[in-house]
Design a protein around this motif. Structure first.
Motif, PDB file in Angstrom:
ATOM      1  N   UNK A 130      -4.014  30.685 -13.985  1.00 24.88           N
ATOM      2  CA  UNK A 130      -4.378  29.996 -12.735  1.00 24.88           C
ATOM      3  C   UNK A 130      -5.243  28.765 -13.041  1.00 24.88           C
ATOM      4  N   UNK A 131      -6.187  28.931 -13.952  1.00 21.74           N
ATOM      5  CA  UNK A 131      -7.082  27.817 -14.284  1.00 21.74           C
ATOM      6  C   UNK A 131      -6.310  26.648 -14.903  1.00 21.74           C
TER       7      UNK A 131
ATOM      8  N   UNK B 146      -2.874  26.117 -15.021  1.00 23.35           N
ATOM      9  CA  UNK B 146      -1.745  25.549 -14.268  1.00 23.35           C
ATOM     10  C   UNK B 146      -2.237  24.757 -13.062  1.00 23.35           C
ATOM     11  N   UNK B 147      -3.339  25.182 -12.456  1.00 19.70           N
ATOM     12  CA  UNK B 147      -3.842  24.420 -11.307  1.00 19.70           C
ATOM     13  C   UNK B 147      -4.348  23.050 -11.743  1.00 19.70           C
TER      14      UNK B 147
ATOM     15  N   UNK C 120      -9.267  15.427 -21.040  1.00 19.37           N
ATOM     16  CA  UNK C 120      -8.278  16.506 -20.930  1.00 19.37           C
ATOM     17  C   UNK C 120      -8.605  17.642 -21.897  1.00 19.37           C
TER      18      UNK C 120
ATOM     19  N   UNK D 195      -2.729  21.319 -14.117  1.00 15.66           N
ATOM     20  CA  UNK D 195      -1.598  20.551 -14.641  1.00 15.66           C
ATOM     21  C   UNK D 195      -1.086  20.981 -15.999  1.00 15.66           C
ATOM     22  N   UNK D 196      -1.612  22.091 -16.547  1.00 11.64           N
ATOM     23  CA  UNK D 196      -1.146  22.562 -17.863  1.00 11.64           C
ATOM     24  C   UNK D 196      -0.320  23.820 -17.704  1.00 11.64           C
ATOM     25  N   UNK D 197       0.842  23.846 -18.303  1.00 11.67           N
ATOM     26  CA  UNK D 197       1.719  25.015 -18.194  1.00 11.67           C
ATOM     27  C   UNK D 197       1.781  25.725 -19.552  1.00 11.67           C
TER      28      UNK D 197
END
Lengths: 409, 356, 82
Positions: free
Chosen positions: A141-142, A144-145, A101, A147-149
């Motif tokens: 975009x990179x 959040x797509x 991750x 899974x990270x906000x």
């Protein structure tokens, strides 16, 4: 890439403690922005003044937080830091990661930013330091797509944060990791879209050790506690004594309520008088452990000195159950926000509003009764409000006493 | 290349996927832990399973390549699992006892510093400073590096009566909760701000600026379409600068730091406490702030010599009295140490019993 | 009221405050509610739609967040105008 001469900050590469300058230079070797950040910092050290401007208006479409605009006054001299915005990534509960991750986070950051980070910022976010305005949508975009906000910033709920809790601690009284996750998910809108008068921080600690400093730096501090007895393992007590612990001096003598005794053989606790401070438990963790009902104490209002001095959080709910789906906690949060929203002027933290409007107004607003556990001592002055209802209640009580012939104070 | 589709309001990933298997199995069922040395502890579960934690210092500002090095180490010894702490340390989580010593050796060989657990000095909570903040009046990272170089033995090996929590805030906004630390450095301004009146009207809201002042030193200045600041009331907090950029408060020769002591955040034995001012001003002396470092080391040493076991600095001082703290440390007592802001009522002495 | 009509009303409200007062989301919702008597949730929904497409934006300055009409620079950066 320009090579900066940095004699002053080079001094900070010497010595045993890990050097942030070495870190900056590591990124600077392959990144123009980081390289200019190094030159920029040397200039600050030379002139003894900072050159960052007030935060500007930057962000990702639809959100009002998560990115903090940062521009240098010296953009011409150091073009790599002309824009040097911060991106806050909402950390996972308890700061647990896998290498996979974090590598993914690093790879994206190297592609769009300076390669510099704070792991972590004071509030808890994983902080990415230094990118340009035009990269923000791509960064979002990179991440959040995958899974990270983003985390919170501005007049919003700031990213909730918690101690390690049940992940690796025997003292926790509730699942801090799960509550932190649940509240973060429940209040996504309040994190990303700033609708409050000012910032609002929630921090969760599993016990009175308060490893996230919630009592000092969260508008809402959720601190784990229990209602039952402390169970004593007398064999382990003997082991502590055998290994050199002076139990009378170090444990019994330092107990704030003097509810313990030790006769050289057995450690006894008068549990009814224990205030659950955790001193004895942390010193004799093999011998002592809480039992019975678990939950948390809710305190409210702490903040740093701006504007009229620091505050520590005040106890408002002495005991609350903290169990999934955490409806009681979530409802309380909403009630607190509702009262704050109705009463706050811009840039007023909730602790300040409570001082202005009075604790009574707040407690009534969230439906909490007054109880002695909320205070250190009662008021010292005779100036107080009596509402018509208060007077009616006093009179009714006296009428009742006349009927029964028994005083009820 | 086309960007992936953005998602909103997803929050962070669920923590469970980042927990090593031994934690998943023993989640919430830990029995006790032991500190083996300042850089190593073991947690034991009800099941008998164990997890070892090796704690490593970090300078908080990390290059991605250093994070990748953490990842490499975790892959080699920890199945890829590790965590960071609220005080910016790295914790490698080891499930197999046989991996503990090889991990420690490898970390030492790579130059990582292990320590920070228990009754010593761990990493310093601090703010951005000149590295990245607009309102900084010192550099927090530089101060921390200078302090910790000097206090390294308390991180790695030497023990104290109890923990000493250090913090550095690069202005009185105190983004790092400096106000409840055993010893903290807080950077201060010492001069009344100046105002670029010509920009006020376009950039600032009059009521907000007036309302930002804790001492009511700011009033309207209609002639300039701006505000004026009463120098007798201003305490240089800089909050007006925060809400109104044309107000300027930075001054390289006058900005400096103050030292506060005796705060804590836990409730062990005594309630959480604010830190209190003992040294009102030391000039900014980058790159190493020698006087600040010397002052902190001196306070730590006097505490180490005189406090009882388990007493935090604030508890020790409360037992001996502040007058004794000043005489023991030889720190000059100044007017700044007497509160003339919001806490005078609570902080003046109201009895004739004190120590000479 | 049609959504587009409501949004025009919200936009006009923000335009009137431009350069005078920094509006918080709450100020807009309460202001439009006082003007029109419309349901606050409905106003909030309309407002949020406008923010999502860049007709309005969240802003930050003076230590607090607000809502304002985006600059051309912002719209260009978001690819909403050329």
């Amino acid at each position: 890439m320009k090579k900066y001469d940095t004699p002053l900050i080079d001094e900070l590469e010497k010595g045993p403690w890990p050097s942030f300058v070495t870190e900056m230079k590591k990124s600077a070797k392959k990144n123009e922005m980081a390289n200019d950040a190094v030159g920029h910092l040397e200039k600050c050290f030379k002139t003894k003044v900072g050159y960052w401007k007030h935060g500007g208006i930057v962000g990702v479409l639809g959100y009002g937080g998560g990115v903090i605009g940062r521009y240098s006054e010296l953009g011409d001299e150091f073009p790599g830091v002309a824009h040097f915005h911060t991106v806050r990534i909402n950390q996972p509960s308890g700061f647990f990661y896998t290498s996979a991750a974090l590598r993914e986070i690093c790879d994206i950051w190297d592609k769009y930013g300076s390669g510099l980070t704070n792991v972590h910022g004071s509030t808890g976010d994983l902080v990415l330091l230094g990118t340009k305005t035009e990269a923000l949508e791509a960064i979002f975009a990179e991440y959040s797509s995958r899974g990270w906000d983003l985390g919170g910033s501005g007049s919003a709920l700031r990213t909730p944060s918690c101690c390690v809790g049940p992940g690796r601690c025997e003292w926790t009284n509730y699942d801090t990791l799960d509550l932190s996750y649940a509240l973060t998910q429940e209040f996504q809108d309040e994190i990303h879209r700033p609708t409050f008068a000012y910032k609002f921080k929630i921090k969760m600690s599993g016990c009175a050790c308060d490893c996230v400093a919630s009592i000092a730096r969260a508008d809402m501090s959720i601190i784990g506690t229990w209602k039952g007895n402390i169970e004593v393992n007398q064999d382990e007590v003997k082991n502590y004594a055998k290994n050199g612990m002076d139990i009378n001096a170090e444990i019994v003598g330092m107990c704030p309520t003097q509810c313990m005794s030790y006769d050289g053989k057995e450690l006894r606790i008068n549990n009814a008088e224990c205030s659950r401070c955790m001193h004895c438990i942390t010193r004799m963790t093999k011998a002592l452990r809480p039992t019975g009902e678990r939950g948390a104490t809710i305190c409210i209002g702490s903040k740093a000195p701006i504007v009229v001095g620091s505050l520590l959080s005040w106890v408002i709910v002495p005991f609350i159950k903290v169990e999934p789906p955490y409806t009681e906690v979530k409802d309380l949060v909403r009630k607190i926000w509702e009262w704050w929203d109705e009463n706050a002027k811009p840039r007023e933290r909730i602790g300040e509003v409570i001082e202005m409007k009075g604790m009574r107004s707040f407690l009534e607003g969230i439906g909490q009764a007054p109880i002695p556990q909320q205070i250190k001592e009662p008021r010292k002055d005779p100036f107080m409000f009596y509402t018509e209802d208060d007077m009616a209640a006093f009179k009714a009580k006296e009428a009742e006493e006349k009927k029964t012939g028994k005083y009820k104070f | 290349m086309a960007l992936p589709q953005r998602k909103t309001d997803i929050g962070p990933p669920h923590y469970k996927q980042f927990l090593p298997p031994v934690i998943q199995k023993n989640y919430g069922k830990w029995k006790y832990h032991e500190v083996i040395n300042p850089g190593l502890m073991v947690h034991v579960a009800e099941s008998g399973d164990k997890i070892w934690t090796v704690r490593v210092a970090s300078p908080r500002i990390l290059a991605t390549d250093t994070i990748r090095e953490h990842c490499d180490v975790a892959d080699k010894y920890c199945g890829g699992f590790f965590r960071y702490t609220t005080r910016n340390n790295v914790e490698f989580l080891v499930s197999d006892e046989k991996q503990v010593e090889p991990l420690r050796k490898d970390l030492a060989a790579r130059g990582f510093k292990m320590g920070g657990i228990g009754a010593g000095i761990t990493n310093v909570v601090h703010t951005q400073g000149w590295v990245h903040c607009h309102s900084a009046c010192t550099d927090a990272s530089g101060l921390v590096k200078s302090m910790m170089d000097e206090l390294m033995e308390y991180f790695e090996s030497k023990r104290l009566p109890n923990k000493v929590r250090l913090a550095v805030a690069c202005c009185v906004n105190m983004c790092g909760a400096v106000h409840c630390s055993d010893i903290a450095v807080v950077a201060v301004h010492t001069k009344v701000p100046t105002i670029a009146h010509e920009n006020f009207k376009n950039m600032c809201e009059l009521p907000t600026v007036i309302g930002s002042c804790p001492t009511r030193a700011i009033s309207p200045d209609p002639a300039n379409k701006s505000v004026k600041i009463n120098a007798e009331k201003c305490m240089y907090c800089g909050n007006c600068f925060t809400v109104c950029p044309p107000i300027s408060i930075k001054d390289p020769e006058r900005d400096g730091v103050a030292i506060v002591v005796g705060g804590k955040i836990n409730s062990l034995r005594t309630s959480p406490k604010f830190s209190k001012l003992v040294i009102p001003y030391i000039s900014n002396e980058p790159p190493r702030w020698p006087k600040v470092v010397a002052a902190i080391k001196h306070i730590v040493e006097v505490y180490a010599k005189n406090a009882r076991k388990h007493e935090r600095i604030g508890e020790w001082i409360e037992r001996i009295g502040w007058e004794r703290f000043f005489s023991m440390t030889g720190i000059d007592f100044t007017f700044q140490c007497i509160d003339d802001f919001t806490f005078m009522r609570d902080t003046m002495r109201t009895s004739s019993t004190f120590k000479w | 009221m049609e959504m587009s009509e409501l949004q025009d009303k919200i936009f006009a409200f923000c335009e009137a405050a431009k350069g005078k007062k920094k509006l918080k989301e709450k100020d807009i919702i309460n202001g439009i509610n006082a003007e029109s008597g419309l349901d606050k949730d409905e106003i909030k929904k309309a407002l949020r739609e406008m923010i999502n497409v860049g007709r309005l934006m969240y802003s930050y300055g003076g230590g607090a967040s607000s809502v304002e009409i985006p600059s051309e620079e912002y719209l260009r950066e978001k690819g909403l105008i050329k």
